[in-house]
Design a protein around this motif. Structure first.
Motif, short mmCIF file in Angstrom:
data_model
loop_
_atom_site.label_atom_id
_atom_site.label_comp_id
_atom_site.label_asym_id
_atom_site.label_seq_id
_atom_site.Cartn_x
_atom_site.Cartn_y
_atom_site.Cartn_z
N SER A 50 0.83 -1.17 -0.08
CA SER A 50 0.19 -0.07 0.11
C SER A 50 0.89 1.31 -0.12
N ASN A 51 1.99 1.06 0.32
CA ASN A 51 3.12 2.01 0.46
C ASN A 51 4.10 2.25 -1.07
N ASN A 52 3.67 1.40 -1.61
CA ASN A 52 4.19 1.31 -3.14
C ASN A 52 5.39 0.88 -3.10
N GLU A 53 5.88 0.02 -1.99
CA GLU A 53 7.13 -0.58 -1.75
C GLU A 53 7.15 -1.77 -2.35
N TYR A 54 8.22 -2.35 -3.03
CA TYR A 54 8.27 -3.60 -3.55
C TYR A 54 8.29 -4.92 -2.61
N GLN A 55 7.88 -5.63 -2.61
CA GLN A 55 7.60 -6.83 -1.67
C GLN A 55 8.61 -8.03 -1.99
N GLY A 56 8.91 -8.15 -3.45
CA GLY A 56 9.71 -9.33 -3.78
C GLY A 56 8.58 -10.21 -4.74
N TRP A 57 9.25 -10.80 -5.70
CA TRP A 57 8.71 -11.40 -6.60
C TRP A 57 8.01 -12.72 -5.93
N THR A 58 8.88 -13.45 -4.88
CA THR A 58 8.28 -14.59 -4.28
C THR A 58 7.43 -14.35 -3.24
N ILE A 93 31.24 -11.52 -13.82
CA ILE A 93 30.49 -11.33 -12.47
C ILE A 93 30.66 -9.69 -11.99
N ASP A 94 31.96 -9.05 -12.41
CA ASP A 94 32.02 -7.94 -12.15
C ASP A 94 31.14 -6.95 -12.77
N SER A 95 31.17 -7.49 -14.14
CA SER A 95 30.21 -6.42 -15.09
C SER A 95 28.71 -6.69 -14.71
N LEU A 96 28.14 -7.80 -14.12
CA LEU A 96 27.09 -8.06 -13.66
C LEU A 96 26.46 -7.10 -12.82
N PHE A 97 27.51 -7.13 -11.63
CA PHE A 97 26.91 -6.23 -10.56
C PHE A 97 27.04 -4.62 -10.87
N LYS A 98 28.20 -4.31 -11.73
CA LYS A 98 28.18 -3.00 -12.15
C LYS A 98 26.70 -2.66 -12.82
N ALA A 99 26.36 -3.37 -13.73
CA ALA A 99 25.03 -3.14 -14.23
C ALA A 99 23.68 -3.13 -13.25
N SER A 100 24.05 -4.10 -12.32
CA SER A 100 23.06 -4.00 -11.28
C SER A 100 22.90 -2.72 -10.55
N ALA A 101 24.27 -2.21 -10.14
CA ALA A 101 24.29 -0.71 -9.43
C ALA A 101 23.73 0.32 -10.03
N VAL A 102 23.92 0.16 -11.48
CA VAL A 102 23.32 1.34 -12.32
C VAL A 102 21.78 1.32 -12.26
N ILE A 103 21.25 0.04 -12.34
CA ILE A 103 19.79 0.09 -12.42
C ILE A 103 19.35 0.40 -10.86
N TYR A 104 19.96 0.12 -9.91
CA TYR A 104 19.67 0.50 -8.50
C TYR A 104 19.80 1.97 -8.23
N LYS A 105 20.53 2.60 -8.89
CA LYS A 105 20.80 4.12 -8.72
C LYS A 105 19.72 4.76 -9.24
N HIS A 106 18.96 4.10 -10.40
CA HIS A 106 17.94 4.96 -10.98
C HIS A 106 16.58 4.64 -10.56
N PHE A 107 16.62 3.14 -10.16
CA PHE A 107 15.11 2.91 -9.38
C PHE A 107 15.03 2.58 -8.30
N GLY A 108 16.00 2.31 -7.29
CA GLY A 108 16.29 2.19 -5.93
C GLY A 108 15.51 0.75 -5.63
N ASP A 109 14.77 0.85 -4.55
CA ASP A 109 14.16 -0.22 -4.13
C ASP A 109 12.97 -0.95 -4.79
N LEU A 110 12.62 -0.29 -6.03
CA LEU A 110 11.78 -1.17 -7.10
C LEU A 110 12.60 -1.87 -7.90
#
Length: 259
Positions: free
Chosen positions: A23-31, A226-243
């Protein structure tokens, strides 16, 4: 565009099965909620405090590492839970695994018929390497849990990442799993199993997400390690946070609402 995409995700949170915002528009996880209704009318979910459900999280991530619609892995995980086959010892028995593979088409059809809610875009099928991957998880289960706990205690999740990424057979065929490792960490973070997992490790830059990032003009690193995987993950998180990567994953289903 980022703000418009986030707004579209929130607007459509009750329409798309995988968005799972509270209800607060917080992501609860896929599972937290597969939006699949079981024959008992209960919704399919994984409670990651339970060992069998934690096991199924790894099954889900591994199954999603194969090609094919995402619904295949969702229904495969649902089938294992509903049929009581999320039992580690079963998957150490080669005759059991062979029987499951031999009956995979029938079991895929049956679980789709038995359940409601989620309507797959294409015919659901269970790849034969879904099953071999479950066996790999089962054979390494003690080490998987120990490594994850060590990562938590040392506050260094690269310990877990470096271990899980070396297991042959968790990806397609005998390949290793890479892209879906952040999914495991994200779900554990969302359910507060390990609250010290950094969000930067929790975004999945899969093909669908990469294509969507191009469409909205977001440049993420090419993933070849693996290094580039988590660099990509960090970029996505920077833009969308906990979504996390959910807005990018949802883009294809929401683009008509983004104006």
């Amino acid at each position: 565009m980022r703000e418009k995409l986030i707004a579209a995700v929130i607007k459509n949170k009750d329409k798309l099965s995988y968005i799972n915002l509270n209800s607060n528009n917080e992501y609860q996880g896929w599972t937290y909620d597969f939006n699949i209704f079981l024959p008992s009318d209960m919704k399919m979910c994984l409670d990651l405090k339970r060992e069998d459900d934690l096991f199924l999280l790894f099954v889900l991530a591994s199954s999603w590492s194969k090609t094919g619609p995402w619904e295949n892995a969702a229904f495969f995980t649902t089938y294992l839970k509903e049929s009581g086959k999320a039992v580690i010892d079963l998957w150490l028995d080669d005759s059991f695994v062979k029987s499951e593979i031999d009956n995979s088409d029938k079991n895929a059809r049956n679980i789709v018929k038995l359940c409601s809610g989620l309507v797959a875009r294409k015919k659901v099928s269970f790849r034969s390497d879904f099953y071999s991957s479950v066996s790999v998880i089962a054979k390494n289960w003690s080490s998987i849990k120990e490594t994850l706990e060590t990562a938590n205690l040392r506050n260094d999740y690269m310990i877990f990442i470096n271990y899980i990424s070396t297991l042959d057979g968790l990806g397609a065929g005998q390949k290793r799993m890479r892209i879906k490792i952040p999914l495991i960490l994200r779900e554990l973070r969302c359910q507060s199993i390990y609250s010290n997992i950094p969000g930067e490790l929790c975004c999945v830059p899969d093909e669908r997400v990469k294509e969507s990032s191009k469409m909205i003009g977001l440049k993420i690193p090419h993933v070849n390690s693996i290094d580039s995987l988590f660099k990509a993950s960090a970029v996505i998180y920077k833009h969308f946070g906990d979504l996390y990567d959910i807005p990018l994953f949802a883009y294809e289903d929401l683009k008509q609402d983004i104006v």
